[in-house]
Design a protein around this motif. Structure first.
Motif, PDB file in Angstrom:
ATOM      1  N   LEU A 149       0.870  -1.172   0.000  1.00 35.96           N
ATOM      2  CA  LEU A 149       0.000   0.000   0.000  1.00 35.96           C
ATOM      3  C   LEU A 149       0.909   1.224   0.000  1.00 35.96           C
ATOM      4  O   LEU A 149       1.805   1.330   0.829  1.00 35.96           O
ATOM      5  CB  LEU A 149      -0.917  -0.015   1.216  1.00 35.96           C
ATOM      6  CG  LEU A 149      -2.004   1.058   1.289  1.00 35.96           C
ATOM      7  CD1 LEU A 149      -3.228   0.515   2.035  1.00 35.96           C
ATOM      8  CD2 LEU A 149      -1.508   2.312   1.994  1.00 35.96           C
ATOM      9  N   VAL A 150       0.682   2.129  -0.939  1.00 36.72           N
ATOM     10  CA  VAL A 150       1.591   3.259  -1.143  1.00 36.72           C
ATOM     11  C   VAL A 150       0.906   4.585  -0.808  1.00 36.72           C
ATOM     12  O   VAL A 150       0.004   5.012  -1.529  1.00 36.72           O
ATOM     13  CB  VAL A 150       2.079   3.315  -2.613  1.00 36.72           C
ATOM     14  CG1 VAL A 150       3.110   4.439  -2.779  1.00 36.72           C
ATOM     15  CG2 VAL A 150       2.665   1.979  -3.042  1.00 36.72           C
ATOM     16  N   PRO A 151       1.296   5.242   0.292  1.00 39.84           N
ATOM     17  CA  PRO A 151       0.824   6.603   0.537  1.00 39.84           C
ATOM     18  C   PRO A 151       1.577   7.562  -0.388  1.00 39.84           C
ATOM     19  O   PRO A 151       2.799   7.488  -0.509  1.00 39.84           O
ATOM     20  CB  PRO A 151       1.194   6.862   2.005  1.00 39.84           C
ATOM     21  CG  PRO A 151       1.568   5.513   2.561  1.00 39.84           C
ATOM     22  CD  PRO A 151       2.090   4.733   1.407  1.00 39.84           C
ATOM     23  N   LEU A 152       0.836   8.433  -1.046  1.00 43.58           N
ATOM     24  CA  LEU A 152       1.426   9.329  -2.038  1.00 43.58           C
ATOM     25  C   LEU A 152       0.953  10.750  -1.770  1.00 43.58           C
ATOM     26  O   LEU A 152      -0.242  11.034  -1.825  1.00 43.58           O
ATOM     27  CB  LEU A 152       1.005   8.883  -3.441  1.00 43.58           C
ATOM     28  CG  LEU A 152       1.758   9.494  -4.616  1.00 43.58           C
ATOM     29  CD1 LEU A 152       3.191   8.972  -4.661  1.00 43.58           C
ATOM     30  CD2 LEU A 152       1.047   9.169  -5.920  1.00 43.58           C
ATOM     31  N   GLN A 153       1.892  11.615  -1.469  1.00 41.98           N
ATOM     32  CA  GLN A 153       1.552  13.003  -1.175  1.00 41.98           C
ATOM     33  C   GLN A 153       1.141  13.728  -2.454  1.00 41.98           C
ATOM     34  O   GLN A 153       1.732  13.528  -3.514  1.00 41.98           O
ATOM     35  CB  GLN A 153       2.754  13.704  -0.542  1.00 41.98           C
ATOM     36  CG  GLN A 153       2.468  15.107  -0.051  1.00 41.98           C
ATOM     37  CD  GLN A 153       3.678  15.724   0.654  1.00 41.98           C
ATOM     38  OE1 GLN A 153       4.690  15.053   0.830  1.00 41.98           O
ATOM     39  NE2 GLN A 153       3.565  16.973   1.046  1.00 41.98           N
ATOM     40  N   CYS A 154       0.137  14.563  -2.334  1.00 43.38           N
ATOM     41  CA  CYS A 154      -0.363  15.311  -3.491  1.00 43.38           C
ATOM     42  C   CYS A 154       0.538  16.516  -3.756  1.00 43.38           C
ATOM     43  O   CYS A 154       0.212  17.662  -3.401  1.00 43.38           O
ATOM     44  CB  CYS A 154      -1.806  15.762  -3.258  1.00 43.38           C
ATOM     45  SG  CYS A 154      -2.965  14.394  -3.142  1.00 43.38           S
ATOM     46  N   GLU A 155       1.688  16.235  -4.364  1.00 44.69           N
ATOM     47  CA  GLU A 155       2.650  17.305  -4.633  1.00 44.69           C
ATOM     48  C   GLU A 155       3.289  17.080  -5.998  1.00 44.69           C
ATOM     49  O   GLU A 155       3.101  16.040  -6.636  1.00 44.69           O
ATOM     50  CB  GLU A 155       3.724  17.357  -3.553  1.00 44.69           C
ATOM     51  CG  GLU A 155       4.554  16.107  -3.471  1.00 44.69           C
ATOM     52  CD  GLU A 155       5.883  16.313  -2.772  1.00 44.69           C
ATOM     53  OE1 GLU A 155       6.845  15.601  -3.122  1.00 44.69           O
ATOM     54  OE2 GLU A 155       5.975  17.197  -1.916  1.00 44.69           O
ATOM     55  N   LEU A 196      -2.758  22.572  -7.843  1.00 41.66           N
ATOM     56  CA  LEU A 196      -1.741  21.569  -8.141  1.00 41.66           C
ATOM     57  C   LEU A 196      -2.112  20.226  -7.525  1.00 41.66           C
ATOM     58  O   LEU A 196      -1.935  19.175  -8.150  1.00 41.66           O
ATOM     59  CB  LEU A 196      -0.378  22.028  -7.621  1.00 41.66           C
ATOM     60  CG  LEU A 196       0.765  21.019  -7.783  1.00 41.66           C
ATOM     61  CD1 LEU A 196       0.989  20.679  -9.249  1.00 41.66           C
ATOM     62  CD2 LEU A 196       2.045  21.553  -7.153  1.00 41.66           C
ATOM     63  N   ALA A 197      -2.631  20.238  -6.309  1.00 39.58           N
ATOM     64  CA  ALA A 197      -3.025  18.992  -5.646  1.00 39.58           C
ATOM     65  C   ALA A 197      -4.081  18.262  -6.464  1.00 39.58           C
ATOM     66  O   ALA A 197      -4.017  17.030  -6.633  1.00 39.58           O
ATOM     67  CB  ALA A 197      -3.539  19.281  -4.243  1.00 39.58           C
ATOM     68  N   GLN A 198      -5.054  18.980  -6.974  1.00 40.85           N
ATOM     69  CA  GLN A 198      -6.096  18.345  -7.782  1.00 40.85           C
ATOM     70  C   GLN A 198      -5.516  17.801  -9.082  1.00 40.85           C
ATOM     71  O   GLN A 198      -5.919  16.730  -9.566  1.00 40.85           O
ATOM     72  CB  GLN A 198      -7.213  19.347  -8.093  1.00 40.85           C
ATOM     73  CG  GLN A 198      -8.424  18.728  -8.777  1.00 40.85           C
ATOM     74  CD  GLN A 198      -9.063  17.618  -7.952  1.00 40.85           C
ATOM     75  OE1 GLN A 198      -9.519  17.840  -6.841  1.00 40.85           O
ATOM     76  NE2 GLN A 198      -9.079  16.406  -8.498  1.00 40.85           N
ATOM     77  N   GLN A 199      -4.536  18.515  -9.644  1.00 44.85           N
ATOM     78  CA  GLN A 199      -3.890  18.039 -10.872  1.00 44.85           C
ATOM     79  C   GLN A 199      -3.134  16.738 -10.612  1.00 44.85           C
ATOM     80  O   GLN A 199      -3.153  15.818 -11.434  1.00 44.85           O
ATOM     81  CB  GLN A 199      -2.937  19.096 -11.407  1.00 44.85           C
ATOM     82  CG  GLN A 199      -2.299  18.737 -12.751  1.00 44.85           C
ATOM     83  CD  GLN A 199      -3.326  18.540 -13.841  1.00 44.85           C
ATOM     84  OE1 GLN A 199      -4.191  19.398 -14.055  1.00 44.85           O
ATOM     85  NE2 GLN A 199      -3.268  17.408 -14.535  1.00 44.85           N
TER      86      GLN A 199
END
Length: 264
Positions: A149-155, A196-199
């Motif tokens: 399971l990979v947590p991925l920051q919205c950046e 940017l987060a939504q992108q």
């Protein structure tokens, strides 16, 4: 041996993406709906242990001990304040693990062996919280796991780091664990006010489709505060947006497991 349980590695070689926060709160949410859950803290920093209120003075037996064969899971697991949730805590001893066994033929399989020791059979889910790097500890976690399971920051650099991690999973699958799968991608630290987060969300969903969980974990002050009180956010403030998101994520994880079992 224990075919009904699931072993999930929570990994990302990049730090600061909400990996340990995800491990703690997903485990708490799973425990809250009646699953018996164990976290194995494989990070020498021991943040998962601290975040669940396990004082360093009380970590007499640790994940290091199960990796070197000096303790069983049952002997190392500590009950937390969360019903149904236990943890094998971490200590700084883990820093020497790689050097100690670097020449051993079974160096990538120490954790896999430990997870069939006495006491491991009682858990429905075992979550492996990895350090923020791809080293022998992370390799052990991936060799022992059913999925990642990979947590991925919205950046901005999220996709670049994700590509590297997916290559690592492919490498592990080819060499030490052919059954390893991607459990899912969890998008963390989402700020709806940030274009940017939504992108990033859109790009990751386009790239990986159904592997990406629908739940978005928001940036949330209460979630950030909780570890300093030795509590999961779900115990610290159940009603905050972050806690509610982790409850939704747990529901998605359970649903995917049901679908996997049906497909099998």
């Amino acid at each position: 041996m224990f075919d009904k349980r699931r072993i999930i590695t929570i990994a990302n070689q990049k730090g600061g993406v909400g990996k340990t926060t995800t491990a703690i709160n997903l485990a708490t949410a799973l425990a809250a709906i009646g699953q018996r859950v164990l976290i194995v803290d494989l990070d020498p920093q021991g943040n998962a242990s601290t975040g669940l209120g396990i004082d360093r003075r009380n970590r007499k037996i640790s994940s290091y001990d199960i990796l070197v064969g000096e303790a069983s899971v049952g002997g190392a697991a500590v009950e937390t304040a969360v019903p149904n949730l236990s943890i094998v805590p971490s200590t700084m001893d883990l820093l020497g693990f790689e050097m100690e066994i670097s020449q051993a033929s079974d160096r990538a399989f120490r954790l896999k062996k430990a997870l069939v020791s006495e006491g491991a059979e009682k858990f429905d889910y075992i979550l492996l919280d990895c350090p923020p790097s791809f080293n022998l500890l992370t390799m052990n976690a991936m060799a022992a796991a059913d999925s990642v399971l990979v947590p991925l920051q919205c950046e901005f650099f999220a996709l670049e780091g994700l590509s590297q991690l997916l290559e690592t999973v492919d490498q592990v699958r080819r060499t030490v664990n052919p059954k390893l799968d991607i459990q899912g991608i969890v998008l963390t630290m989402f700020d709806a006010r940030n274009n940017l987060a939504q992108q990033v969300v859109n790009d990751v969903r386009t790239y990986l489709g159904e592997k990406v969980y629908q739940t978005l974990i928001p940036r949330n002050v209460r979630v950030s505060e909780a570890p300093s009180y030795g509590k999961p956010a779900i115990l610290y403030d159940l009603k905050c947006a972050g806690s509610q998101a982790y409850l939704q994520l747990a529901s998605e994880v359970i649903q995917r497991e049901r679908m996997r079992k049906v497909a099998a």
